[in-house]
Design a protein around this motif. Structure first.
Motif, PDB file in Angstrom:
ATOM      1  N   MET A  31      -6.424   2.429  -7.896  1.00 14.90           N
ATOM      2  CA  MET A  31      -6.679   1.148  -8.532  1.00 14.90           C
ATOM      3  C   MET A  31      -5.495   0.200  -8.325  1.00 14.90           C
ATOM      4  O   MET A  31      -5.692  -0.966  -8.027  1.00 14.90           O
ATOM      5  CB  MET A  31      -6.974   1.386 -10.020  1.00 14.90           C
ATOM      6  N   GLN A  32      -4.270   0.713  -8.502  1.00 19.59           N
ATOM      7  CA  GLN A  32      -3.085  -0.135  -8.352  1.00 19.59           C
ATOM      8  C   GLN A  32      -2.882  -0.570  -6.904  1.00 19.59           C
ATOM      9  O   GLN A  32      -2.422  -1.676  -6.655  1.00 19.59           O
ATOM     10  CB  GLN A  32      -1.848   0.598  -8.867  1.00 19.59           C
ATOM     11  N   VAL A  33      -3.243   0.277  -5.962  1.00 12.54           N
ATOM     12  CA  VAL A  33      -3.097  -0.072  -4.550  1.00 12.54           C
ATOM     13  C   VAL A  33      -4.037  -1.236  -4.216  1.00 12.54           C
ATOM     14  O   VAL A  33      -3.642  -2.179  -3.511  1.00 12.54           O
ATOM     15  CB  VAL A  33      -3.392   1.159  -3.663  1.00 12.54           C
ATOM     16  N   LYS A  34      -5.265  -1.193  -4.735  1.00 15.60           N
ATOM     17  CA  LYS A  34      -6.213  -2.280  -4.498  1.00 15.60           C
ATOM     18  C   LYS A  34      -5.704  -3.585  -5.103  1.00 15.60           C
ATOM     19  O   LYS A  34      -5.832  -4.652  -4.499  1.00 15.60           O
ATOM     20  CB  LYS A  34      -7.585  -1.940  -5.089  1.00 15.60           C
ATOM     21  N   LEU A  35      -5.115  -3.525  -6.282  1.00 17.59           N
ATOM     22  CA  LEU A  35      -4.580  -4.711  -6.950  1.00 17.59           C
ATOM     23  C   LEU A  35      -3.434  -5.322  -6.153  1.00 17.59           C
ATOM     24  O   LEU A  35      -3.368  -6.543  -5.983  1.00 17.59           O
ATOM     25  CB  LEU A  35      -4.129  -4.343  -8.364  1.00 17.59           C
ATOM     26  N   VAL A  36      -2.567  -4.480  -5.613  1.00 20.24           N
ATOM     27  CA  VAL A  36      -1.458  -4.961  -4.794  1.00 20.24           C
ATOM     28  C   VAL A  36      -1.978  -5.594  -3.511  1.00 20.24           C
ATOM     29  O   VAL A  36      -1.511  -6.661  -3.089  1.00 20.24           O
ATOM     30  CB  VAL A  36      -0.470  -3.807  -4.487  1.00 20.24           C
ATOM     31  N   LEU A  37      -2.962  -4.972  -2.873  1.00 17.96           N
ATOM     32  CA  LEU A  37      -3.543  -5.524  -1.657  1.00 17.96           C
ATOM     33  C   LEU A  37      -4.222  -6.869  -1.913  1.00 17.96           C
ATOM     34  O   LEU A  37      -4.101  -7.806  -1.111  1.00 17.96           O
ATOM     35  CB  LEU A  37      -4.527  -4.544  -1.035  1.00 17.96           C
TER      36      LEU A  37
END
Length: 126
Positions: free
Chosen positions: A1-7
């Motif tokens: 979830m956090q990786v998608k938010l950063v992207l």
């Protein structure tokens, strides 16, 4: 979830930056001439004069004429967008105000400026 938010955040930042640069490029006026007349004093060669003219617009500027002093008139055919050219007054020309004109109706009148000297840089003195 956090990786998608950063992207998503990186993609949004890239889109904003691209939009800003596109707007800045597209909103430039067609005919803009920048003139920087410099009087530079050095230890070795005395006082040097130069006049930098740059086309900061989106269209070609033609018939650039620089009046650098009494009897010292120099010409340059054209400047493409983003191009820069330097005029150098004749050694016997008395330093005065500079007048630069173009065929497109631009007229700039300016005086020479003296750049600040900083210890450690060439021409800064001792």
């Amino acid at each position: 979830m956090q990786v998608k938010l950063v992207l998503v955040a990186l993609a949004a930042a890239a889109a904003l930056a691209a939009g800003y640069f596109a707007f800045a490029w597209l909103s430039r006026p067609p005919y803009v001439l920048e003139v920087d007349a410099t009087r530079d004093t050095t230890d070795i060669s005395g006082t040097l004069y130069r006049v930098r003219v740059a086309n900061a617009g989106t269209e070609r500027l033609t018939g650039i004429t620089a009046e650098l002093g009494a009897g010292d008139v120099q010409r340059w055919d054209a400047l493409e967008p983003g191009q820069t050219y330097y005029f150098y007054p004749d050694p016997d020309t008395l330093a005065s105000t500079i007048r630069v004109t173009t065929n497109e109706g631009i007229e700039i009148v300016t005086d020479y400026r003296t750049p600040a000297k900083t210890l450690g840089l060439p021409g800064a003195g001792r």
